[in-house]
Design an enzyme around this catalytic site. Structure first.
Site, PDB file in Angstrom:
ATOM      1  N   LYS A   1      56.057  16.970  45.116  1.00 17.48           N
ATOM      2  CA  LYS A   1      55.285  18.174  45.481  1.00 17.48           C
ATOM      3  C   LYS A   1      55.458  18.355  46.989  1.00 17.48           C
ATOM      4  CE  LYS A   1      52.000  19.970  46.988  1.00 17.48           C
ATOM      5  NZ  LYS A   1      52.136  20.885  48.152  1.00 17.48           N
TER       6      LYS A   1
ATOM      7  N   CYS B   1      54.597  12.516  63.614  1.00 17.73           N
ATOM      8  CA  CYS B   1      53.469  11.598  63.394  1.00 17.73           C
ATOM      9  C   CYS B   1      53.415  10.502  64.443  1.00 17.73           C
ATOM     10  CB  CYS B   1      53.531  11.007  61.995  1.00 17.73           C
ATOM     11  SG  CYS B   1      55.075  10.179  61.645  1.00 17.73           S
TER      12      CYS B   1
ATOM     13  N   GLU C   1      44.176  14.063  66.535  1.00 11.54           N
ATOM     14  CA  GLU C   1      45.594  14.392  66.404  1.00 11.54           C
ATOM     15  C   GLU C   1      45.770  15.910  66.525  1.00 11.54           C
ATOM     16  OE1 GLU C   1      47.535  14.063  62.524  1.00 11.54           O
ATOM     17  OE2 GLU C   1      49.227  13.104  63.528  1.00 11.54           O
TER      18      GLU C   1
HETATM   19  P1  NAD Z   1      48.546  17.708  54.809  1.00 12.85           P
HETATM   20  O1  NAD Z   1      47.735  16.496  54.554  1.00 12.85           O
HETATM   21  O2  NAD Z   1      47.865  18.988  55.053  1.00 12.85           O
HETATM   22  O3  NAD Z   1      49.542  17.986  53.589  1.00 12.85           O
HETATM   23  C1  NAD Z   1      50.473  17.020  53.153  1.00 12.85           C
HETATM   24  C2  NAD Z   1      50.782  17.274  51.686  1.00 12.85           C
HETATM   25  O4  NAD Z   1      49.611  17.021  50.911  1.00 12.85           O
HETATM   26  C3  NAD Z   1      51.200  18.701  51.366  1.00 12.85           C
HETATM   27  O5  NAD Z   1      52.228  18.677  50.393  1.00 12.85           O
HETATM   28  C4  NAD Z   1      49.934  19.297  50.786  1.00 12.85           C
HETATM   29  O6  NAD Z   1      50.175  20.361  49.904  1.00 12.85           O
HETATM   30  C5  NAD Z   1      49.366  18.115  50.047  1.00 12.85           C
HETATM   31  N1  NAD Z   1      47.914  18.160  49.777  1.00 12.85           N
HETATM   32  C6  NAD Z   1      46.943  18.790  50.496  1.00 12.85           C
HETATM   33  N2  NAD Z   1      45.739  18.599  49.910  1.00 12.85           N
HETATM   34  C7  NAD Z   1      45.947  17.823  48.820  1.00 12.85           C
HETATM   35  C8  NAD Z   1      45.089  17.269  47.813  1.00 12.85           C
HETATM   36  N3  NAD Z   1      43.772  17.487  47.820  1.00 12.85           N
HETATM   37  N4  NAD Z   1      45.639  16.503  46.848  1.00 12.85           N
HETATM   38  C9  NAD Z   1      46.976  16.268  46.828  1.00 12.85           C
HETATM   39  N5  NAD Z   1      47.836  16.778  47.735  1.00 12.85           N
HETATM   40  C10 NAD Z   1      47.328  17.540  48.740  1.00 12.85           C
HETATM   41  O7  NAD Z   1      49.528  17.317  56.013  1.00 12.85           O
HETATM   42  P2  NAD Z   1      50.529  18.273  56.777  1.00 12.85           P
HETATM   43  O8  NAD Z   1      49.720  19.181  57.641  1.00 12.85           O
HETATM   44  O9  NAD Z   1      51.489  18.845  55.803  1.00 12.85           O
HETATM   45  O10 NAD Z   1      51.339  17.228  57.662  1.00 12.85           O
HETATM   46  C11 NAD Z   1      50.958  16.822  58.933  1.00 12.85           C
HETATM   47  C12 NAD Z   1      50.258  15.471  58.875  1.00 12.85           C
HETATM   48  O11 NAD Z   1      51.127  14.495  58.304  1.00 12.85           O
HETATM   49  C13 NAD Z   1      49.898  14.935  60.241  1.00 12.85           C
HETATM   50  O12 NAD Z   1      48.614  14.378  60.197  1.00 12.85           O
HETATM   51  C14 NAD Z   1      50.934  13.836  60.478  1.00 12.85           C
HETATM   52  O13 NAD Z   1      50.562  12.829  61.378  1.00 12.85           O
HETATM   53  C15 NAD Z   1      51.116  13.316  59.092  1.00 12.85           C
HETATM   54  N6  NAD Z   1      52.392  12.614  58.988  1.00 12.85           N
HETATM   55  C16 NAD Z   1      52.378  11.248  58.924  1.00 12.85           C
HETATM   56  C17 NAD Z   1      53.571  10.539  58.869  1.00 12.85           C
HETATM   57  C18 NAD Z   1      53.568   9.040  58.793  1.00 12.85           C
HETATM   58  O14 NAD Z   1      54.589   8.482  58.430  1.00 12.85           O
HETATM   59  N7  NAD Z   1      52.486   8.368  59.106  1.00 12.85           N
HETATM   60  C19 NAD Z   1      54.788  11.230  58.870  1.00 12.85           C
HETATM   61  C20 NAD Z   1      54.759  12.628  58.948  1.00 12.85           C
HETATM   62  C21 NAD Z   1      53.548  13.303  58.996  1.00 12.85           C
END
Ligand code: NAD
Length: 507
Positions: free
Chosen positions: A177, A286, A384
């Site tokens: 997804k 991240c 963040e």
């Molecule tokens: P997000 O949490 O908004 O979304 C990530 C994914 O989760 C998307 O596909 C979204 O549709 C899905 N999602 C959202 N709500 C959900 C739910 N209730 N149940 C299941 N899936 C759900 O994150 P984002 O804004 O897309 O990405 C940025 C974030 O990701 C930042 O906080 C960043 O630090 C983090 N990140 C972490 C790493 C790491 O390796 N630690 C790497 C890249 C990004």
């Protein structure tokens, strides 16, 4: 660029629309224009994708293939990924706002993940122990089942490869997804996998909104594992939703990573690296070094040069090869980042950026923004931001530097700049972070663990750890000699039997 409208799901080897025909708009961040739509997955689409993945797991060849055979397909996937290099870079840059020069390396890195896990799965050995004459114990490694993979919008294709490669190498079947802000590049996977000969149904993709499609995947009774990368808040919600069925969880979450610059460091190298660390990938990274802690004796000089360089960074259209910082991914995210910039103006001293560049009146553009003298209580120090915004703070002693570094909820990465060998290792050890780089920016051997502590994650990816997540380790114990069992209910029961005298262990 070949852009479908709507961008379909991919279920059981075929592109498909949503069961109810729903689709959502997709924006290009350079001008915030809707350029296509993507199928909006709901419960019925997730049900169909999970059923296809389950069939491929139960009846298909993939989980039962020899490792060498699977590795051959993984290597062909890597070749196919490399062959879409140009198209992928163009898509990633257009859809996410990433500068084209930085989007160009993504295919090579994604391909490398498949080659790496192809090698690892062939070379891997599992534990086997023999107690001479008595018992043989060995580990039987089996794929777990259907894995749900949920990914974010920053470098989406590359981060999807982090999960797809080990999941497939381990013999799982998957439902991906992708993030709803950036669904374009994920549409390349179906083409890549078909070209490489991955059996139908092993890979399935459902586009959609996180709270709908993502949540349906997490709560689906026939999904065994969830690997998630995204925000910490989303991770908490997924953790709660997955608890009902005790699913295996791997979580890579947010960060607010410190770079500690000591006066004895190679300050030129530290300057280049900290600038790159926070402003590359538009700051939407991240592991960004979003807090720079600088020893007071060199603070003013370092800050002045940092601010000067930040102000000279070229902000521009993502497709311009001269651009160093492009457009932030989406107007909602842009507004959020601007909110932090406004809050920072009341909390600290603005020394560079702070708003939209004058030459870019449309799109989600922000000048690289530097705040100085940022107190640890400030929101821009604690939270963040995930954009080109950095907090710079002075420190006086090693203890204070470590204390500042650790005084946030996150613990993803840390960077230490010093030429004192003992200090470097001592400080690295004291930083509460899953990964620390000493005199280096973010480069990593794929064998080493990747992951965060505290609110930055659960579990680690990388090397064997990823394969461990997607496989079960069943312990099999075989008696080699005579079986000695206490003879319950039999005549001549002997309470000196080794079973009762604590000798039940064969060791
Ligand atoms: P997000 O949490 O908004 O979304 C990530 C994914 O989760 C998307 O596909 C979204 O549709 C899905 N999602 C959202 N709500 C959900 C739910 N209730 N149940 C299941 N899936 C759900 O994150 P984002 O804004 O897309 O990405 C940025 C974030 O990701 C930042 O906080 C960043 O630090 C983090 N990140 C972490 C790493 C790491 O390796 N630690 C790497 C890249 C990004």
């Amino acid at each position: 660029m070949n852009i479908p409208d709507p961008i379909p799901h991919h279920i059981g080897g075929a592109p498909t629309g949503s069961a109810d025909g729903a689709a959502f708009d997709v924006l290009a961040p350079a001008a915030n224009e809707v350029y296509t739509r993507a199928a909006a997955g709901g419960q019925a689409d997730i049900d169909a994708a999970v059923a296809a993945a389950r069939r491929a797991f139960t009846d298909g060849p993939w989980p039962r293939m020899r490792n060498r055979e699977r590795a051959r397909i993984l290597n062909r996937i890597a070749d196919a990924v490399e062959s879409v290099d140009e198209e992928l870079a163009a898509m990633e840059s257009y859809d996410t706002g990433l500068p084209i020069t930085q989007a160009k390396g993504q295919a090579r890195r994604a391909a490398e993940n498949f080659r790496f896990f192809a090698d690892l799965v062939v070379a891997r050995s599992d534990d086997a122990y023999k107690v001479p004459g008595m018992q043989l114990n060995y580990v039987n490694r089996k794929p777990v089942g259907v894995a749900g993979l949920i990914t974010p919008w920053n470098t989406p294709f590359m981060l999807e490869s982090w999960k797809l490669a080990p999941a497939l190498a381990g013999g799982c079947t998957v439902v991906l997804k992708p993030a709803e802000f950036t669904p374009l590049s994920a549409s390349l996977w179906a083409q890549v996998f078909a070209e490489a000969g991955l059996p139908d149904g092993v890979f399935n993709l459902v586009n959609g909104i996180g709270e709908v499609a993502g949540e349906a995947l997490v709560t689906h009774p026939d999904v065994d594992l969830i690997s998630f990368t995204g925000e910490t808040g989303t991770g908490r919600r997924i953790f709660a939703n997955a608890s009902e069925r005790l699913k295996g969880l791997s979580m890579e979450l947010g960060g607010k990573s410190p770079a500690l610059v000591f006066a004895d460091a190679d300050l030129e190298a530290a300057l280049d690296s900290t600038l790159f660390g926070v402003f590359s990938l538009n700051g939407e990274r991240c592991t960004a070094s979003s807090r720079i802690l600088v020893e007071r004796s060199v603070y003013d000089g370092f800050l002045a040069r940092f601010a000067e360089r930040a102000a000279a960074i070229k902000v521009g259209p993502p497709d311009d090869p001269a651009t160093e910082v492009g457009a932030l991914v989406h107007p909602e995210h842009y507004e959020r980042v601007l909110g932090y910039v406004e809050s920072g103006k009341g909390e600290a001293r603005l020394v560079a950026g702070g708003g939209r560049p004058e030459h870019l009146p449309d799109g989600n553009y922000l000048s690289p923004t530097v705040f100085a003298d940022v107190p640890r209580t400030a929101r821009i120090f604690q939270e963040e931001i995930f954009g080109p915004v950095v907090a710079v703070t002075p420190f006086d002693t090693d203890d204070e530097a470590v204390d500042l570094a650790n005084d946030v909820q996150y613990g993803l990465a840390g960077y230490v700049w010093t030429n004192d060998l003992r200090r470097a290792h001592r400080v690295a050890d004291r930083i509460e972070a899953g990964m620390v780089w000493i005199n280096s920016h973010n480069v990593r051997d794929l064998r080493s663990p990747f992951g965060g502590v505290k609110a930055s994650g659960l579990g680690q990816e990388g090397g064997h750890r990823s394969l461990d997540f997607y496989t079960e380790q069943q312990a099999v114990h075989v008696t080699l000699g005579d079986v000695h069992t206490a003879r319950f209910g039999a005549e001549g029961y002997n309470d000196q039997d080794p079973f009762f005298s604590g000798a039940g262990s064969t060791r």
